[in-house]
Design a protein around this motif. Structure first.
Motif, short mmCIF file in Angstrom:
data_model
loop_
_atom_site.label_atom_id
_atom_site.label_comp_id
_atom_site.label_asym_id
_atom_site.label_seq_id
_atom_site.Cartn_x
_atom_site.Cartn_y
_atom_site.Cartn_z
N GLN A 144 0.82 -1.32 -0.08
CA GLN A 144 -0.04 -0.07 0.14
C GLN A 144 0.90 1.26 0.04
OE1 GLN A 144 -2.05 -1.08 3.89
NE2 GLN A 144 -4.11 -1.18 2.71
N ALA A 145 2.07 1.13 0.54
CA ALA A 145 2.82 2.31 0.72
C ALA A 145 3.87 2.52 -0.29
CB ALA A 145 3.64 2.16 1.91
N ALA A 146 4.28 1.59 -0.91
CA ALA A 146 5.19 1.51 -2.22
C ALA A 146 4.98 2.74 -3.19
CB ALA A 146 5.12 0.29 -2.86
N PRO A 147 3.71 3.03 -3.47
CA PRO A 147 3.29 4.17 -4.42
C PRO A 147 3.59 5.51 -3.63
CG PRO A 147 1.57 2.78 -4.61
CD PRO A 147 2.50 2.23 -3.53
N LEU A 148 3.56 5.49 -2.40
CA LEU A 148 3.89 6.72 -1.90
C LEU A 148 5.43 7.32 -2.30
CD1 LEU A 148 2.46 6.17 1.60
CD2 LEU A 148 1.17 7.32 -0.29
N THR A 149 6.37 6.53 -2.39
CA THR A 149 7.82 6.79 -2.43
C THR A 149 8.22 7.54 -3.62
OG1 THR A 149 8.46 4.77 -3.44
CG2 THR A 149 8.37 4.63 -1.27
N ASP A 150 7.23 7.57 -4.57
CA ASP A 150 7.56 8.06 -5.81
C ASP A 150 6.42 8.81 -6.23
OD1 ASP A 150 8.60 8.96 -8.40
OD2 ASP A 150 8.57 6.98 -9.46
N ALA A 151 5.36 8.09 -6.87
CA ALA A 151 3.98 8.88 -7.28
C ALA A 151 3.46 9.70 -6.18
CB ALA A 151 3.04 7.92 -7.68
N GLY A 152 3.39 9.36 -4.87
CA GLY A 152 3.04 10.16 -3.86
C GLY A 152 3.90 11.35 -3.44
N LEU A 153 5.17 10.99 -3.14
CA LEU A 153 6.15 12.00 -2.81
C LEU A 153 6.39 13.18 -3.77
CD1 LEU A 153 8.02 12.90 -0.56
CD2 LEU A 153 9.84 11.33 -1.79
N SER A 154 6.44 12.64 -5.04
CA SER A 154 6.53 13.83 -6.14
C SER A 154 5.40 14.87 -6.02
CB SER A 154 6.78 13.20 -7.57
OG SER A 154 7.80 12.23 -7.55
N ALA A 155 4.37 13.83 -6.09
CA ALA A 155 2.94 14.93 -5.94
C ALA A 155 2.98 15.93 -4.46
CB ALA A 155 1.85 14.15 -6.06
N TYR A 156 3.31 15.22 -3.46
CA TYR A 156 3.21 15.91 -1.99
C TYR A 156 4.22 17.15 -2.41
CZ TYR A 156 3.47 16.77 3.06
OH TYR A 156 3.62 17.45 3.93
#
Ligand SMILES: [Zn+2]
Ligand SMILES: [Zn+2]
Length: 356
Positions: A144-156
């Motif tokens: 669940q957290a894997a997409p946070l590291t690139d997709a999510g983090l770049s957006a954040y």
């Protein structure tokens, strides 16, 4: 173990059997719980004819750079991490330069090779990662957290750069509701107050943006500029987050931004934007980004663990990774596709490719 490896440029990677690697000094071996797949993997597989000089990618290499997993083995010199700790992986800066000292590891000029970009990546049953790039998880499953590291983090990171502009009467446009853009819609709501206009060519992507709470859905076509102008107060918008980054989308952003507004270009699409006098309104800014900082990832994980952000994920087993990339290539992935090695799936449910 199984690993999805690129053996030659412009040649499809293959799922092959390789030895489980051993962690060196300062490294950890992770049991992979999930690896999100990314447009930049398609560039690496489909478009690159050689390594970019700063990465010095040697083939064969296992691809995948959006990694969640569990600590399996700590290498020499690694302290503070226990076997079994769920975690995600972010870019480890050099730790010595002024960017790193300021917390901007993502802009470290000595960033060098990272898992999936020069080092073997996360489309495998196990992966090595620098301990300096590990961010622990508490309640989220690694997939669940894997997409946070690139997709999510770049957006954040993009949203954080414009945070002071996101007032209740302001308007923010998100161009491109894919892996990054759909998270940007959720993050804008979680940390800002601005009205959100989502722009995409795909009706399914716009539908997703609507479900996630975008206030207005605007198809990307000949009337997009007029539609945004109609919705914006005072004839222009405060913020444009461009997750496509083509000449066309940056041009659109420049035409709808208001004086003192900010355009953040995260996507790396084709084409160009010509800067000249009056190409942007007075006081407006245009910036690029690269990923986000480790501190921002920690905050993003906290946001997700508090239930304020839930990436829309389609899961695929590692044996089906090529099919998942094919769907990404055809623009058929809604949200983010995450590849999970067989038997490493924690608490996941649902069939292949079903959003969850
Ligand atoms: Zn990526
Ligand atoms: Zn550094």
């Amino acid at each position: 173990m199984k690993a999805y490896r690129l053996f030659a440029w412009k040649t499809p990677p293959r799922l092959v059997e390789v030895p489980v690697p051993e962690p060196g000094f300062g490294e950890v071996l992770l049991k992979v719980g999930g690896n999100g797949i990314c447009q930049s993997d398609l560039h690496l597989m489909d478009d690159w004819e050689a390594s970019p000089p700063h990465l010095d990618v040697q083939l064969p290499m296992t691809i995948g750079h959006e990694i969640g997993g569990w600590v399996a083995v700590c290498g020499p010199g690694v302290t503070g991490l226990e076997t079994g700790q769920p975690c995600v992986v972010t870019l480890a800066g050099c730790g010595r330069c002024r960017y790193c000292a300021a917390g901007w590891n993502n802009y470290c000029p000595h960033l060098g090779k990272q898992p999936g970009m020069g080092l073997d990546g996360g489309l495998a049953e196990y992966v090595l990662a620098p301990a300096a790039g590990i961010v622990p998880l508490d309640t989220l499953e690694p997939w669940q957290a894997a997409p946070l590291t690139d997709a999510g983090l770049s957006a954040y990171h993009a949203v954080r750069r414009v945070l002071p502009l996101l007032a209740p009467a302001a308007t923010a446009v998100v161009i491109g509701i894919g892996g990054l853009g759909h998270l940007a819609v959720m993050i804008l709501q979680a940390v800002g107050a601005a009205e959100i206009i989502a722009v995409d060519r795909s009706p399914a992507a716009l539908e997703l943006a609507g479900e996630l709470g975008a206030d207005h859905l605007v198809p990307a076509d000949a009337d997009t500029e007029a539609a945004i102008r109609d919705l914006a107060r005072d004839g222009g918008v405060e913020v444009v987050l461009d997750f496509v980054g083509s000449g066309d989308t940056v041009g659109l952003a420049a035409r709808v931004i208001r004086p003192l507004g900010q355009i953040v270009v995260v996507g790396r699409g084709p084409g160009s934007f010509a800067f000249r006098d009056r190409a942007l309104p007075y006081g407006a800014g245009l910036s690029t980004t690269f990923g986000g900082s480790k501190l921002e990832l920690m905050d993003l994980v906290a946001l997700a663990e508090r239930g304020r952000l839930r990436p829309r994920i389609s899961r695929y087993p590692l044996s089906r990774v090529a099919a998942a990339y094919e769907r990404l290539r055809r623009g058929e992935v809604v949200g983010r596709a995450v590849i999970v090695p067989e038997g490493h799936d924690g608490a996941g449910t649902g069939g292949e490719g079903e959003p969850q």
